[in-house]
Design an enzyme around this catalytic site. Structure first.
Site, PDB file in Angstrom:
ATOM      1  N   PHE A  14       0.836  -1.206   0.000  1.00 57.39           N
ATOM      2  CA  PHE A  14       0.000   0.000   0.000  1.00 57.39           C
ATOM      3  C   PHE A  14       0.880   1.270   0.000  1.00 57.39           C
ATOM      4  CE2 PHE A  14      -2.018   2.819   3.384  1.00 57.39           C
ATOM      5  CZ  PHE A  14      -2.607   3.670   2.454  1.00 57.39           C
ATOM      6  N   LEU A  74      10.341  -0.668   3.884  1.00 58.63           N
ATOM      7  CA  LEU A  74       8.910  -0.719   4.226  1.00 58.63           C
ATOM      8  C   LEU A  74       8.400  -2.154   4.308  1.00 58.63           C
ATOM      9  CD1 LEU A  74       9.165   2.315   3.441  1.00 58.63           C
ATOM     10  CD2 LEU A  74       6.965   2.124   2.311  1.00 58.63           C
ATOM     11  N   LYS A 106      25.605  -0.378   4.718  1.00 55.60           N
ATOM     12  CA  LYS A 106      26.991  -0.218   5.193  1.00 55.60           C
ATOM     13  C   LYS A 106      27.975  -0.419   4.035  1.00 55.60           C
ATOM     14  CE  LYS A 106      30.138  -2.458   8.385  1.00 55.60           C
ATOM     15  NZ  LYS A 106      30.307  -3.705   9.126  1.00 55.60           N
ATOM     16  N   TYR A 146       4.871  -7.801  16.058  1.00 56.75           N
ATOM     17  CA  TYR A 146       5.004  -6.578  15.247  1.00 56.75           C
ATOM     18  C   TYR A 146       5.652  -5.462  16.071  1.00 56.75           C
ATOM     19  CZ  TYR A 146       3.379  -2.737  12.185  1.00 56.75           C
ATOM     20  OH  TYR A 146       3.301  -1.649  11.347  1.00 56.75           O
ATOM     21  N   TYR A 160      23.720   0.435  14.378  1.00 57.96           N
ATOM     22  CA  TYR A 160      24.528   0.557  13.146  1.00 57.96           C
ATOM     23  C   TYR A 160      25.004   1.997  12.967  1.00 57.96           C
ATOM     24  CZ  TYR A 160      24.240  -4.057  10.927  1.00 57.96           C
ATOM     25  OH  TYR A 160      24.416  -5.378  10.614  1.00 57.96           O
ATOM     26  N   THR A 176      -2.416   5.115   8.542  1.00 59.16           N
ATOM     27  CA  THR A 176      -2.490   5.763   7.227  1.00 59.16           C
ATOM     28  C   THR A 176      -3.444   4.963   6.343  1.00 59.16           C
ATOM     29  OG1 THR A 176      -0.239   6.538   7.524  1.00 59.16           O
ATOM     30  CG2 THR A 176      -1.082   6.532   5.273  1.00 59.16           C
TER      31      THR A 176
HETATM   32  P1  NAD Z   1       1.421  -3.553   3.210  1.00 60.08           P
HETATM   33  O1  NAD Z   1       1.152  -4.878   3.842  1.00 60.08           O
HETATM   34  O2  NAD Z   1       0.498  -3.083   2.142  1.00 60.08           O
HETATM   35  O3  NAD Z   1       2.897  -3.501   2.602  1.00 60.08           O
HETATM   36  C1  NAD Z   1       3.953  -4.263   3.092  1.00 60.08           C
HETATM   37  C2  NAD Z   1       4.683  -4.864   1.909  1.00 60.08           C
HETATM   38  O4  NAD Z   1       5.819  -5.597   2.388  1.00 60.08           O
HETATM   39  C3  NAD Z   1       3.821  -5.838   1.107  1.00 60.08           C
HETATM   40  O5  NAD Z   1       3.932  -5.550  -0.268  1.00 60.08           O
HETATM   41  C4  NAD Z   1       4.416  -7.192   1.453  1.00 60.08           C
HETATM   42  O6  NAD Z   1       4.234  -8.146   0.432  1.00 60.08           O
HETATM   43  C5  NAD Z   1       5.865  -6.845   1.696  1.00 60.08           C
HETATM   44  N1  NAD Z   1       6.582  -7.799   2.554  1.00 60.08           N
HETATM   45  C6  NAD Z   1       6.163  -8.321   3.746  1.00 60.08           C
HETATM   46  N2  NAD Z   1       7.105  -9.150   4.228  1.00 60.08           N
HETATM   47  C7  NAD Z   1       8.140  -9.130   3.346  1.00 60.08           C
HETATM   48  C8  NAD Z   1       9.383  -9.776   3.286  1.00 60.08           C
HETATM   49  N3  NAD Z   1       9.786 -10.634   4.254  1.00 60.08           N
HETATM   50  N4  NAD Z   1      10.201  -9.548   2.228  1.00 60.08           N
HETATM   51  C9  NAD Z   1       9.802  -8.708   1.231  1.00 60.08           C
HETATM   52  N5  NAD Z   1       8.633  -8.059   1.232  1.00 60.08           N
HETATM   53  C10 NAD Z   1       7.802  -8.264   2.279  1.00 60.08           C
HETATM   54  O7  NAD Z   1       1.489  -2.494   4.410  1.00 60.08           O
HETATM   55  P2  NAD Z   1       1.707  -0.906   4.380  1.00 60.08           P
HETATM   56  O8  NAD Z   1       0.572  -0.310   5.105  1.00 60.08           O
HETATM   57  O9  NAD Z   1       2.045  -0.435   3.035  1.00 60.08           O
HETATM   58  O10 NAD Z   1       2.980  -0.762   5.328  1.00 60.08           O
HETATM   59  C11 NAD Z   1       4.276  -0.503   4.818  1.00 60.08           C
HETATM   60  C12 NAD Z   1       5.242  -0.284   5.977  1.00 60.08           C
HETATM   61  O11 NAD Z   1       4.812   0.842   6.749  1.00 60.08           O
HETATM   62  C13 NAD Z   1       5.318  -1.469   6.939  1.00 60.08           C
HETATM   63  O12 NAD Z   1       6.655  -1.644   7.345  1.00 60.08           O
HETATM   64  C14 NAD Z   1       4.470  -1.038   8.114  1.00 60.08           C
HETATM   65  O13 NAD Z   1       4.890  -1.623   9.314  1.00 60.08           O
HETATM   66  C15 NAD Z   1       4.686   0.480   8.107  1.00 60.08           C
HETATM   67  N6  NAD Z   1       3.543   1.164   8.729  1.00 60.08           N
HETATM   68  C16 NAD Z   1       2.366   1.323   8.052  1.00 60.08           C
HETATM   69  C17 NAD Z   1       1.296   1.954   8.676  1.00 60.08           C
HETATM   70  C18 NAD Z   1      -0.021   2.176   7.979  1.00 60.08           C
HETATM   71  O14 NAD Z   1      -0.949   2.710   8.594  1.00 60.08           O
HETATM   72  N7  NAD Z   1      -0.180   1.874   6.718  1.00 60.08           N
HETATM   73  C19 NAD Z   1       1.425   2.397  10.008  1.00 60.08           C
HETATM   74  C20 NAD Z   1       2.622   2.174  10.661  1.00 60.08           C
HETATM   75  C21 NAD Z   1       3.692   1.582  10.011  1.00 60.08           C
END
Ligand code: NAD
Ligand code: UDP
Length: 323
Positions: A14, A74, A106, A146, A160, A176
């Site tokens: 997303f 992400l 790094k 998480y 790091y 979001t």
């Molecule tokens: P999302 O699930 O749509 O996107 C996460 C992406 O990471 C997906 O495309 C998934 O396939 C990929 N992924 C998961 N595990 C993986 C791995 N081991 N290797 C490679 N790819 C992997 O979620 P999002 O809402 O787009 O979130 C993106 C980032 O932002 C995340 O790290 C999330 O923790 C952080 N975040 C999002 C929000 C929110 O409200 N959307 C809030 C806090 C933090």
């Protein structure tokens, strides 16, 4: 503008897909790395023909060897239903994934940004939450894979930085929403809109008095880019989110009104450790980055509702087992 080689892990998700889109439009050389655990190619299909966009199907818990200038990390399932699906894998993604990417940063002397989360504050006793608040996380509950994974990733980033002088950036993202949220991710905005458009009951967990503060995706992407390009010596952590706090019941009523739905609100059991309140204190982001959200809830929701109206739900599936 100097073109940079930029990796976005989780780039098909997303937030990641919107970030890739913006970086490609700016002319950068963008590499999207994703294992498609919680996303699908349709999110980035429109970028696949672009000469400055490249897609690598890869799981970041395994090492990756690329030559880059910047890394946005992400990759991680973000919705509670997704990250609790295989909690051990979630923790591995945050910890082993960060170690692999920090190693890449790094070696390349690349700048690296970690997408951390408001969940590092757990069920907060301080309101709104400033970055100095150390949080109230249950380390053994269902959300811990998480929350603690992201906390450990922050630790790795700062270690790091201290040990290897890495140029790091840590952002704590608050709830979001927007187009390209997975329709079955179980998050509140996607659930309510899908239910309202489908004429199904709107599932309020608990009595709906718990609060969240919702940021539209375009604002959030502005914040990510501002932080990556922000002043050196400002590593964060910095909160990124919209302080517009509301109860979940209010959100449900707003979605029902805006979709013109006849759906009724019904109560479902409140999940364990569900935070009772959440609102970002964004004083730091305003002062250091000159960033603050611009999109109102009504404008953001109407764009998101329009996206969901045109979605073919048959094209989406829940995550597959992923070990
Ligand atoms: P999302 O699930 O749509 O996107 C996460 C992406 O990471 C997906 O495309 C998934 O396939 C990929 N992924 C998961 N595990 C993986 C791995 N081991 N290797 C490679 N790819 C992997 O979620 P999002 O809402 O787009 O979130 C993106 C980032 O932002 C995340 O790290 C999330 O923790 C952080 N975040 C999002 C929000 C929110 O409200 N959307 C809030 C806090 C933090
Ligand atoms: N929620 C809800 N109904 C739903 C999905 C979520 O009432 O169908 C509630 C959930 O209990 C939480 C809030 O909405 O209090 C936000 O949930 P989400 O999963 O979107 O994100 P998070 O809890 O991680 O902030």
């Amino acid at each position: 503008m100097k073109i940079r080689r930029i990796v976005v892990t989780g780039g098909a998700g997303f937030l990641g897909s919107h970030l890739c889109e913006r970086l490609v439009a700016a002319g950068h050389d963008v590499i999207c790395v994703d294992n498609f655990f919680t996303s699908q190619k349709s999110n980035i299909a429109h970028l696949l023909g672009r000469p400055n966009f490249e897609l690598i199907r890869h799981d970041i818990t395994h090492p990756l060897w690329l030559e880059v200038d910047e890394i946005y990390n992400l990759a991680c399932p973000a919705a509670p239903g997704h990250y609790q699906y295989n909690p051990i894998k979630t923790m591995k993604t945050s910890v082993l994934g960060s170690i692999n990417l920090l190693g890449m940063a790094k070696r390349c002397r690349a700048k690296i940004l970690q997408a951390s989360t408001s969940e590092v504050y757990g069920d907060p006793e301080i309101h709104p939450q400033p970055e100095s608040y150390r949080g109230n996380v249950n380390p053994i509950g269902p959300r811990a894979c998480y929350d603690e994974g992201k906390r450990a990733a922050e630790t790795l980033f700062f270690d790091y930085h201290r040990m290897n002088k890495l140029n790091i950036r840590v952002v704590r993202i608050f709830n979001t929403y927007g187009p390209r949220m997975h329709p079955f991710d179980g998050r509140v905005v996607s659930n309510f809109i899908r239910q309202a458009l489908g004429g199904q009951e709107i599932s309020i967990f608990g009595d709906g008095s718990q609060t969240r503060s919702f940021c539209y995706v375009d604002d959030l992407v502005d914040g990510l880019i501002a932080m990556m390009n922000g002043p050196d010596e400002f590593y964060g952590p910095v909160n990124l989110g919209n302080p517009n706090e509301m109860s979940i019941k209010h959100l449900a009523e707003t979605v029902v009104r805006m979709t013109g739905s006849k759906s009724k609100l019904i109560q479902r059991p409140l999940p364990a450790d569900d935070p009772t309140q959440r609102q970002p204190d964004i004083t730091l982001a305003k002062a250091k980055l000159g960033w603050q959200p611009k999109v109102s809830l009504e404008d953001g929701l109407s764009k998101t509702i329009a996206y969901f109206r045109n979605l073919d739900l048959e094209q989406f599936r829940a995550p597959t087992p992923n070990y």
